[in-house]
Design a protein around this motif. Sequence first.
Motif, PDB file in Angstrom:
ATOM      1  N   LEU A 157       0.828  -1.203   0.000  1.00 45.22           N
ATOM      2  CA  LEU A 157       0.000   0.000   0.000  1.00 45.22           C
ATOM      3  C   LEU A 157       0.866   1.258   0.000  1.00 45.22           C
ATOM      4  N   LEU A 158       1.841   1.324   0.892  1.00 44.67           N
ATOM      5  CA  LEU A 158       2.711   2.493   0.987  1.00 44.67           C
ATOM      6  C   LEU A 158       3.540   2.683  -0.277  1.00 44.67           C
ATOM      7  N   ALA A 159       4.055   1.579  -0.810  1.00 45.61           N
ATOM      8  CA  ALA A 159       4.852   1.663  -2.035  1.00 45.61           C
ATOM      9  C   ALA A 159       3.997   2.159  -3.204  1.00 45.61           C
ATOM     10  N   SER A 160       2.763   1.697  -3.287  1.00 50.29           N
ATOM     11  CA  SER A 160       1.854   2.153  -4.350  1.00 50.29           C
ATOM     12  C   SER A 160       1.554   3.641  -4.204  1.00 50.29           C
ATOM     13  N   LEU A 161       1.366   4.078  -2.972  1.00 49.21           N
ATOM     14  CA  LEU A 161       1.085   5.490  -2.722  1.00 49.21           C
ATOM     15  C   LEU A 161       2.277   6.359  -3.117  1.00 49.21           C
ATOM     16  N   VAL A 162       3.460   5.958  -2.713  1.00 50.96           N
ATOM     17  CA  VAL A 162       4.673   6.709  -3.067  1.00 50.96           C
ATOM     18  C   VAL A 162       4.863   6.716  -4.586  1.00 50.96           C
ATOM     19  N   LYS A 163       4.692   5.565  -5.206  1.00 56.54           N
ATOM     20  CA  LYS A 163       4.863   5.477  -6.661  1.00 56.54           C
ATOM     21  C   LYS A 163       3.861   6.383  -7.373  1.00 56.54           C
ATOM     22  N   ARG A 164       2.645   6.428  -6.878  1.00 54.40           N
ATOM     23  CA  ARG A 164       1.618   7.274  -7.499  1.00 54.40           C
ATOM     24  C   ARG A 164       1.993   8.748  -7.381  1.00 54.40           C
ATOM     25  N   ILE A 165       2.536   9.129  -6.230  1.00 55.65           N
ATOM     26  CA  ILE A 165       2.959  10.513  -6.024  1.00 55.65           C
ATOM     27  C   ILE A 165       4.141  10.846  -6.929  1.00 55.65           C
ATOM     28  N   GLN A 166       5.023   9.885  -7.125  1.00 58.78           N
ATOM     29  CA  GLN A 166       6.193  10.118  -7.969  1.00 58.78           C
ATOM     30  C   GLN A 166       5.827  10.269  -9.438  1.00 58.78           C
ATOM     31  N   GLY A 167       4.719   9.680  -9.858  1.00 60.26           N
ATOM     32  CA  GLY A 167       4.274   9.787 -11.252  1.00 60.26           C
ATOM     33  C   GLY A 167       3.380  10.994 -11.425  1.00 60.26           C
ATOM     34  N   ALA A 168       3.596  11.766 -12.441  1.00 58.10           N
ATOM     35  CA  ALA A 168       2.858  13.021 -12.621  1.00 58.10           C
ATOM     36  C   ALA A 168       1.719  12.905 -13.625  1.00 58.10           C
ATOM     37  N   SER A 169       1.509  11.749 -14.245  1.00 63.62           N
ATOM     38  CA  SER A 169       0.517  11.665 -15.316  1.00 63.62           C
ATOM     39  C   SER A 169      -0.890  12.004 -14.831  1.00 63.62           C
ATOM     40  N   TRP A 170      -1.218  11.674 -13.596  1.00 63.91           N
ATOM     41  CA  TRP A 170      -2.557  11.955 -13.101  1.00 63.91           C
ATOM     42  C   TRP A 170      -2.780  13.437 -12.849  1.00 63.91           C
TER      43      TRP A 170
END
Length: 149
Positions: free
Chosen positions: A110-123
Amino acid sequence: MPLPEDADLEGALRFAREEGHAKASELYRMLAETAPSIPIVSAAWAEISAQLPATVERDRLQRQMVEMGVFARLSSCLAESDAGHIEDIVFDFALHPGLISVLGQQPTKLLASLVKRIQGASWCEDSRKPRECRRRINPKLSRGRSRGA
């Protein structure tokens, strides 16, 4: 949650300083610095939490993460473009009993997915201010730092 649009952080900070409230002044200063990153973290959390199994109490999990300071640290790291420390959040909270009790398992994924999502700017394209969002996410966040640093 993002700050309300009518929040007057500058006024609150000015008032706290004028009245000599050092702790409140510091809190408002920190909030003003991280305010642009709060909607980014909030949007990432909304997306990741929507993918959780139905058995997970999302509100309870969110409260636990707020109380632990997970979202505050994510917002702070993002505001400071601190690539190494944003990834450290996964390790810092991976064995936290409060998260394990809510999730029923270790929160590493969960934490890794959250960090990865924050690191990606496409959204950011879907946000109200995509240009500002792209500027706020420093490219260094995607690269991280070496663990030996």
